[in-house]
Scaffold this motif. Structure first.
Motif, PDB file in Angstrom:
ATOM      1  N   PHE A  47       0.963  -1.148   0.033  1.00 58.38           N
ATOM      2  CA  PHE A  47      -0.230  -0.037  -0.052  1.00 58.38           C
ATOM      3  C   PHE A  47       0.987   1.137  -0.119  1.00 58.38           C
ATOM      4  N   CYS A  48       0.890   2.301  -0.868  1.00 54.52           N
ATOM      5  CA  CYS A  48       1.313   3.344  -1.069  1.00 54.52           C
ATOM      6  C   CYS A  48       0.727   4.282  -0.323  1.00 54.52           C
ATOM      7  N   ALA A  49       1.113   4.909   0.817  1.00 58.10           N
ATOM      8  CA  ALA A  49       0.780   5.736   1.875  1.00 58.10           C
ATOM      9  C   ALA A  49       0.198   7.073   1.092  1.00 58.10           C
ATOM     10  N   TRP A  50       0.992   7.341   0.015  1.00 60.35           N
ATOM     11  CA  TRP A  50       0.746   8.776  -0.611  1.00 60.35           C
ATOM     12  C   TRP A  50      -0.153   8.683  -1.651  1.00 60.35           C
ATOM     13  N   HIS A  51      -0.307   7.832  -2.775  1.00 58.89           N
ATOM     14  CA  HIS A  51      -1.549   7.882  -3.411  1.00 58.89           C
ATOM     15  C   HIS A  51      -2.510   7.109  -3.144  1.00 58.89           C
ATOM     16  N   LYS A  52      -2.315   6.252  -1.969  1.00 60.83           N
ATOM     17  CA  LYS A  52      -3.468   5.591  -1.360  1.00 60.83           C
ATOM     18  C   LYS A  52      -4.030   4.627  -2.183  1.00 60.83           C
ATOM     19  N   ALA A  98       5.970   3.586  -0.071  1.00 59.11           N
ATOM     20  CA  ALA A  98       5.835   4.276  -1.095  1.00 59.11           C
ATOM     21  C   ALA A  98       6.062   3.748  -2.379  1.00 59.11           C
ATOM     22  N   CYS A  99       5.516   4.143  -3.304  1.00 60.52           N
ATOM     23  CA  CYS A  99       5.943   3.692  -4.545  1.00 60.52           C
ATOM     24  C   CYS A  99       7.197   4.504  -5.541  1.00 60.52           C
ATOM     25  N   THR A 100       7.643   4.004  -6.328  1.00 61.58           N
ATOM     26  CA  THR A 100       8.637   4.723  -6.928  1.00 61.58           C
ATOM     27  C   THR A 100       8.255   6.004  -7.605  1.00 61.58           C
ATOM     28  N   PRO A 101       7.291   6.201  -8.218  1.00 56.84           N
ATOM     29  CA  PRO A 101       6.735   7.534  -8.511  1.00 56.84           C
ATOM     30  C   PRO A 101       6.604   8.619  -7.524  1.00 56.84           C
ATOM     31  N   CYS A 102       5.646   7.994  -6.357  1.00 55.54           N
ATOM     32  CA  CYS A 102       5.634   8.830  -5.214  1.00 55.54           C
ATOM     33  C   CYS A 102       6.912   9.210  -4.625  1.00 55.54           C
ATOM     34  N   ARG A 103       7.731   8.417  -4.434  1.00 55.91           N
ATOM     35  CA  ARG A 103       9.144   8.611  -3.836  1.00 55.91           C
ATOM     36  C   ARG A 103       9.821   9.836  -4.585  1.00 55.91           C
TER      37      ARG A 103
HETATM   38 ZN   LIG Z   1       2.542   6.126  -4.803  1.00 58.05          ZN
END
Ligand SMILES: [Zn+2]
Length: 74
Positions: free
Chosen positions: A25-30, A56-61
């Motif tokens: 689960f990416c905490a940034w884009h949910k 967090a996923c790579t794009p969000c990082r």
């Molecule tokens: Zn993300």
């Protein structure tokens, strides 16, 4: 145990323990996505439950400038 063997073992341990990779689960884009990493979170004033670590996923990082645990000095 030689230095070379120990370094390799430590590198392997670091990859498997400190750099979790996979579906999460990416905490940034949910959303659940592949390739999430554990990142360090510092959110001053947001309460004790928000600081620490999240995935967090790579794009969000890249978008939010998040720091992987493995990239930080011990
Ligand atoms: Zn993300």
């Amino acid at each position: 145990m030689s230095d070379t063997t120990r370094s390799a073992a430590e590198a392997a341990a670091r990859l498997t323990k400190s750099t979790p990779v996979g579906y999460g689960f990416c905490a940034w884009h949910k959303e659940f996505t592949r390739g999430v990493r554990l990142v360090h979170v510092e959110e001053a004033g947001s309460g004790p439950n928000t600081a620490g670590s999240k995935f967090a996923c790579t794009p969000c990082r890249e978008k939010y400038g998040l720091i992987q645990f493995a990239d930080r000095p011990m």
